[in-house]
Scaffold this motif. Structure first.
Motif, PDB file in Angstrom:
ATOM      1  N   GLU A 297      -6.339 -28.160  -3.314  1.00 42.39           N
ATOM      2  CA  GLU A 297      -7.214 -27.109  -2.784  1.00 42.39           C
ATOM      3  C   GLU A 297      -8.252 -27.673  -1.816  1.00 42.39           C
ATOM      4  OE1 GLU A 297     -10.521 -23.900  -4.437  1.00 42.39           O
ATOM      5  OE2 GLU A 297      -9.247 -24.949  -5.864  1.00 42.39           O
ATOM      6  N   MET A 298      -8.863 -28.793  -2.167  1.00 44.36           N
ATOM      7  CA  MET A 298      -9.926 -29.356  -1.323  1.00 44.36           C
ATOM      8  C   MET A 298      -9.363 -30.038  -0.082  1.00 44.36           C
ATOM      9  SD  MET A 298     -12.446 -28.166  -2.744  1.00 44.36           S
ATOM     10  CE  MET A 298     -12.395 -27.198  -4.231  1.00 44.36           C
TER      11      MET A 298
ATOM     12  N   VAL B 266      -9.006 -27.298   2.347  1.00 49.00           N
ATOM     13  CA  VAL B 266     -10.309 -26.967   2.935  1.00 49.00           C
ATOM     14  C   VAL B 266     -10.591 -27.908   4.103  1.00 49.00           C
ATOM     15  CG1 VAL B 266     -12.819 -27.020   2.537  1.00 49.00           C
ATOM     16  CG2 VAL B 266     -11.314 -25.943   0.852  1.00 49.00           C
TER      17      VAL B 266
ATOM     18  N   ARG C 137     -16.099 -27.304  -3.375  1.00 50.48           N
ATOM     19  CA  ARG C 137     -15.706 -26.742  -2.074  1.00 50.48           C
ATOM     20  C   ARG C 137     -16.862 -26.823  -1.073  1.00 50.48           C
ATOM     21  NH1 ARG C 137     -12.010 -23.201   0.221  1.00 50.48           N
ATOM     22  NH2 ARG C 137     -12.883 -21.851   1.820  1.00 50.48           N
ATOM     23  N   LYS C 138     -18.056 -26.491  -1.535  1.00 59.60           N
ATOM     24  CA  LYS C 138     -19.235 -26.533  -0.664  1.00 59.60           C
ATOM     25  C   LYS C 138     -19.467 -27.961  -0.153  1.00 59.60           C
ATOM     26  CE  LYS C 138     -24.049 -25.043  -0.649  1.00 59.60           C
ATOM     27  NZ  LYS C 138     -25.130 -24.449  -1.449  1.00 59.60           N
TER      28      LYS C 138
ATOM     29  N   ASP D 289     -14.815 -18.622   6.125  1.00 60.09           N
ATOM     30  CA  ASP D 289     -15.812 -18.909   5.100  1.00 60.09           C
ATOM     31  C   ASP D 289     -17.042 -18.002   5.135  1.00 60.09           C
ATOM     32  OD1 ASP D 289     -14.503 -21.066   3.713  1.00 60.09           O
ATOM     33  OD2 ASP D 289     -14.798 -22.238   5.525  1.00 60.09           O
TER      34      ASP D 289
END
Length: 195
Positions: A33-34, A37, A78-79, A144
């Protein structure tokens, strides 16, 4: 990722205590997932991997600051990944500062009839053809939900420059995707499926 609050707390606590098994579990749990991103912000695979690795280093260095009451572990990671990718963009990019008096339209910029004819991969591939700065602003805004003010602060550009890059991204994507949606431009096997 679907971690319960208790599972997240235990994983974080074990990571704080430098438990290598927990650190490896956290890494594996959020790896795919990351990495996605990072690819959203950095189409160059090597830069995306660099942001990903730096981001996870920051995660492990600051895991003691994670507060389960303020949000989920995945959102917190994620941030960090987004900001790490932005930092790398800032180092790698030279933004063309443009002043634009044009209004940014909130109307859809690609006709739904065009989108119906495209695959996700087609859209993503065309987003990645945008100039690096324009792509970054587009991702921050559209994917985002950052405001132009937030984008400007993160990328050290003016709100007007952010608006210009978003308008430019929409214009170019509209052209590219409308051309792709015509049957003549669809890959052969997709054209045949559409019949």
């Amino acid at each position: 990722m679907n971690l319960s609050k208790k599972q997240a707390e235990k994983l974080v606590k074990d990571c704080i205590n430098n438990n290598r098994t927990a650190q490896e579990a956290l890494y594996k749990l959020f790896h795919a997932e990351m990495l996605r991103v990072c690819y959203n912000y950095l189409p160059d695979k090597e830069l995306a991997k660099e942001a990903f690795n730096t981001g996870f280093l920051k995660v492990f260095q600051s895991i003691k600051n994670f507060d389960n009451e303020k949000g989920g572990l995945g959102g917190w990671i994620r941030k960090i990944m987004i900001y790490t990718a932005i930092d790398l963009c800032r180092k790698e990019l030279k933004f063309n500062v443009k002043n634009l008096d044009e209004q940014d339209s909130d109307d859809y910029f690609i006709s739904p009839s065009v989108l119906e004819k495209l695959y996700f991969e087609d859209i993503l591939k065309n987003i990645r053809t945008l100039p690096f700065a324009t792509q970054t602003v587009f991702n921050l805004s559209v994917l985002d939900g950052f405001t132009h003010k937030e984008i400007g602060e993160q990328l050290n550009i003016s709100e007007g420059t952010s608006r210009w890059h978003l308008a430019e991204a929409k214009r170019k994507l509209r052209e590219l995707l409308e051309a792709l949606a015509t049957n003549n431009n669809l890959p052969k096997e997709r054209s045949e499926k559409a019949k």
